[in-house]
Enzyme design. Structure first.
Site, PDB file in Angstrom:
ATOM      1  CB  CYS A  11      -1.008  -0.134   1.276  1.00 47.77           C
ATOM      2  SG  CYS A  11      -2.258   1.003   0.805  1.00 47.77           S
ATOM      3  CB  CYS A  87      -3.991   1.316  -1.652  1.00 52.28           C
ATOM      4  SG  CYS A  87      -2.366   1.975  -1.987  1.00 52.28           S
ATOM      5  CB  CYS A  95       6.280  -2.360  -7.935  1.00 49.75           C
ATOM      6  SG  CYS A  95       4.770  -1.956  -7.443  1.00 49.75           S
TER       7      CYS A  95
END
Length: 165
Positions: A11, A87, A95
């Site tokens: 998240c 989320c 990422c």
């Protein structure tokens, strides 16, 4: 496999949803799973209402902390088998490269920490997030993971994120 499946919940702030998921999977996943959580921009502390909810569920909170996802992309980090974003902001971010090519899926849940209003409304928001996450995790842990090929498993994980509210 000679170790539990390693699962990372992501998240943005790593203070509520991802921490709830980490704690629940570690409590409910037997010895088959080891859960972690992290954030792209960690708040630095676990939200007090998340800790309160976990205490009410009789789930240990002493080792929970808000941390950066960089910890899990660094050398020496546990190898990851699954990475779930919980989320929408984290799902849209670039990422890090996760060692071992884990299977990823998006299990978006509205942010209970963002809910404004009285204490009762905020507690309800945390309970709603808890209910959604725990339902998804129960389904995940019931999957016959070793018998599923990677493509089938990916489809099942995507379905969990879409279909379980």
């Amino acid at each position: 496999m000679n170790r539990p499946y390693h699962v990372l919940f992501l998240c943005t702030g790593n203070s509520a949803r991802s921490v709830l998921a980490e704690a629940f999977l570690n409590a409910a996943g037997d010895e088959r799973f080891r859960a972690f959580s992290a954030g792209s921009h960690p708040k630095g502390a676990v939200h007090p209402l998340a800790l309160e909810l976990l205490d009410r569920q009789r789930i240990a909170t002493a080792e929970l902390r808000s941390k950066s996802w960089d910890e899990f992309a660094a050398a020496g980090a546990p190898p990851l088998d699954f990475v779930f974003t919980v989320c929408d902001h984290a799902a849209a971010e670039v990422c890090p490269v996760w060692p071992g090519q884990p299977i990823t899926a998006h299990w978006g849940v509205p942010d209970p920490a963002a809910v404004e209003g009285d204490e009762s409304a905020r507690r309800r928001a945390f309970l709603t997030a808890w209910t959604q996450l725990s339902s998804r995790i129960r389904i995940f842990t019931s999957l016959p993971i070793p018998t599923l090929d990677r493509l089938t498993l990916q489809g099942r994980l995507d379905d969990i994120g879409r279909d379980v509210a």
